[in-house]
Design an enzyme around this catalytic site. Structure first.
Site, PDB file in Angstrom:
ATOM      1  N   SER A  70      35.376  -9.229  55.249  1.00 23.56           N
ATOM      2  CA  SER A  70      34.349 -10.073  54.374  1.00 23.56           C
ATOM      3  C   SER A  70      34.836 -10.410  53.092  1.00 23.56           C
ATOM      4  O   SER A  70      35.669  -9.547  52.402  1.00 23.56           O
ATOM      5  CB  SER A  70      32.960  -9.224  54.581  1.00 23.56           C
ATOM      6  OG  SER A  70      32.087  -9.876  53.495  1.00 23.56           O
ATOM      7  N   GLU A  98      34.134 -14.291  68.322  1.00 26.65           N
ATOM      8  CA  GLU A  98      32.975 -15.250  67.966  1.00 26.65           C
ATOM      9  C   GLU A  98      33.464 -16.658  68.081  1.00 26.65           C
ATOM     10  O   GLU A  98      32.786 -17.780  68.381  1.00 26.65           O
ATOM     11  CB  GLU A  98      32.542 -15.314  66.497  1.00 26.65           C
ATOM     12  CG  GLU A  98      31.786 -13.888  66.426  1.00 26.65           C
ATOM     13  CD  GLU A  98      31.412 -13.608  64.888  1.00 26.65           C
ATOM     14  OE1 GLU A  98      30.353 -12.885  64.773  1.00 26.65           O
ATOM     15  OE2 GLU A  98      32.044 -13.909  64.119  1.00 26.65           O
ATOM     16  N   HIS A 140      18.895  -8.309  82.096  1.00 25.33           N
ATOM     17  CA  HIS A 140      17.909  -8.743  81.005  1.00 25.33           C
ATOM     18  C   HIS A 140      18.354  -7.812  79.673  1.00 25.33           C
ATOM     19  O   HIS A 140      17.617  -7.578  78.805  1.00 25.33           O
ATOM     20  CB  HIS A 140      16.409  -8.252  81.555  1.00 25.33           C
ATOM     21  CG  HIS A 140      15.973  -9.119  82.579  1.00 25.33           C
ATOM     22  ND1 HIS A 140      15.768 -10.165  82.757  1.00 25.33           N
ATOM     23  CD2 HIS A 140      16.063  -8.225  84.088  1.00 25.33           C
ATOM     24  CE1 HIS A 140      15.364 -10.487  84.065  1.00 25.33           C
ATOM     25  NE2 HIS A 140      15.819  -9.331  84.998  1.00 25.33           N
ATOM     26  N   LYS A 181      33.315  -4.370  55.913  1.00 27.99           N
ATOM     27  CA  LYS A 181      33.083  -5.101  57.160  1.00 27.99           C
ATOM     28  C   LYS A 181      34.501  -5.305  58.055  1.00 27.99           C
ATOM     29  O   LYS A 181      35.352  -5.410  57.427  1.00 27.99           O
ATOM     30  CB  LYS A 181      32.354  -6.514  56.865  1.00 27.99           C
ATOM     31  CG  LYS A 181      31.217  -6.460  56.208  1.00 27.99           C
ATOM     32  CD  LYS A 181      30.121  -6.150  57.268  1.00 27.99           C
ATOM     33  CE  LYS A 181      29.918  -7.126  58.366  1.00 27.99           C
ATOM     34  NZ  LYS A 181      29.404  -8.560  57.998  1.00 27.99           N
TER      35      LYS A 181
END
Length: 458
Positions: A276, A289, A155, A282
């Site tokens: 970025s 992804e 969980h 970043k």
């Protein structure tokens, strides 16, 4: 243009040619089409429907045509619809009536099915090799991270500690099930459609067993009517790819979380992250992804194929031309993802100090304490309640279970003595794990050796 039929009085509308063409995507079947055609020509010569000289002319010219296609020297035209007609047209242009004999005892229906089975068989073998490469990278990580303990989650809440190798080998298991599904699918792929012709077979004395042998299939398909409509094997293959996509997506999601500042468990290689356009600090896990995102395309391909065939009457229907788009895209997508996976796995660095400094958080040793009580005669549910109350007390005081005194443990249960501290803390909790397949050190070492042997033999 209708090169193969005298039935029509009008030329095809150019818009229809554009609408019905498939050469823009099925040209990638050229190598398989040539191989199937060469086997067919060899069989026709064996049964006396071609001379040996005609066979050799056809086989040699097909090689030349394939070379032209691969070199980009053969003009591709929508008027010839598909790769099969392009190759046959080029053959006839070069050999005349000898070229016109190639299609004897064969339909485009079984020709397409043969090409697609040859393609799918090769695709299965390629994906299997890529999955094995990923498994090898995971096993290498198991040995590299042999002393690292990770928090295990359920969980997305901290649950129990496990050896890092247990996590790596969990994905070995998932990928092995993927490989097993592909192997099982291969049995149904490896059945030859060639010689079933349009739908009813042929009156010509062809030898289907011979073409089956030449193309490396296990057996000829037993029902010609079934062959021209059968796309089960494609749905099965793409379904297997969708499960691979599911496993890759879950792995990518975990590593995206681990790479975040909030977790800080993992550093990804620079080669697999991006920056970025506006925020100079970043490092984004864009590759992971996209693996997660591309999984949706593969899963959608399963629905696309199922919807394509769900209402079709028996035998060939032109709808089936659309099967290639779904299968090609699913295969290409999974192959592209899997090509990157081993290097990402190998190049990532666990942030061991960061993981270690927070390992005492979340009461990862609570289950070990409960099982300690069970071993000392406390019923499981009673032990569960005792440890739950101790955890609640520790949360109020902001301490760990191992910070409690022996007297406090004995106040909770008279079965406790000083040996309780031997199971407290993540190191002790992991050391206590001993069941087959568990996340303990000995069990993980045993499974690592099993995987090394299994992968060396596959």
């Amino acid at each position: 243009m209708k090169l193969w039929s005298g039935r029509f009085a009008q030329e095809t509308d150019p818009r229809v040619e554009s609408f019905t063409e498939s050469i823009s995507f099925d040209v990638r079947l050229a190598r398989h089409d040539v191989r199937g055609s060469q086997a067919h020509a060899t069989m026709l010569a064996k049964v006396g429907l071609l001379t040996e000289q005609e066979r050799d002319q056809i086989v040699n010219e097909l090689n030349a045509i394939l070379a032209r296609i691969e070199n980009g020297d053969l003009e591709l035209s929508p008027s010839l619809e598909d790769v099969h007609m392009h190759i046959e047209s080029a053959l006839i242009e070069k050999l005349g009536d000898v070229g016109r004999k190639l299609h004897t005892g064969r339909s485009r229906n079984d020709q397409v099915a043969t090409d697609m089975k040859l393609f799918t068989r090769e695709a299965i073998e390629h994906i299997d090799r890529l999955l094995q490469d990923a498994q090898c990278a995971l096993v290498d990580r198991t040995e590299r991270d042999v002393d690292v303990i990770l928090p295990g989650y359920t969980h997305l809440q901290r649950a129990m500690p496990v050896m890092a190798g247990h996590y790596w080998l969990a994905y070995c298991e998932k990928f092995q099930r993927d490989r097993d599904r592909l192997s099982d699918c291969l049995r149904r792929v490896n059945v030859s459609p060639l010689g079933c012709a349009a739908l009813a077979g042929t009156s010509l004395p062809i030898d289907r067993d011979y073409t089956t042998e030449l193309l490396g299939f296990s057996e000829p398909a037993a029902n010609s009517l079934d062959v021209s409509s059968d796309r089960d094997y494609q749905i099965e293959f793409v379904s297997a790819l969708a499960l691979i996509a599911t496993h890759l997506s879950g792995w990518a999601e975990e590593w995206i979380l681990w790479f975040s500042t909030e977790f800080g468990f993992l550093k990804l290689p620079d080669a697999y992250t991006t920056g970025s356009s506006i925020m100079p600090q970043k490092r984004n896990p864009d590759v992971l992804e996209l693996i997660r995102g591309k999984s949706a395309r593969v899963m959608a391909s399963v629905s696309q194929l199922l919807l394509l065939v769900k209402n079709l009457p028996m035998a060939y229907n032109r709808d089936l031309q659309e099967d290639k788009l779904a299968l090609f895209d699913a295969y290409d997508t999974i192959a592209a993802c899997l090509e990157l996976v081993p290097d990402i796995i190998s190049g990532a660095e666990l942030q061991v100090d960061r993981i270690r400094e927070r390992l005492d958080e979340g009461f990862l040793d609570a289950t070990a304490l409960m099982e300690y009580l069970i071993k000392r005669g406390v019923p499981m549910r009673s032990g569960h309640g005792i440890v739950g109350r101790l955890v609640a007390e520790c949360e109020q005081r902001g301490c760990r279970l191992s910070d409690l005194t022996l007297a406090e443990f004995q106040a909770a249960s008279d079965r406790v003595d000083e040996t309780v501290f031997d199971v407290l803390g993540p190191d002790n909790a992991v050391a206590a794990l001993q069941s087959y397949g568990s996340g303990g050190r000995a069990a993980v070492a045993e499974q690592t050796q099993r995987w090394k042997q299994q992968l060396s033999e596959s």
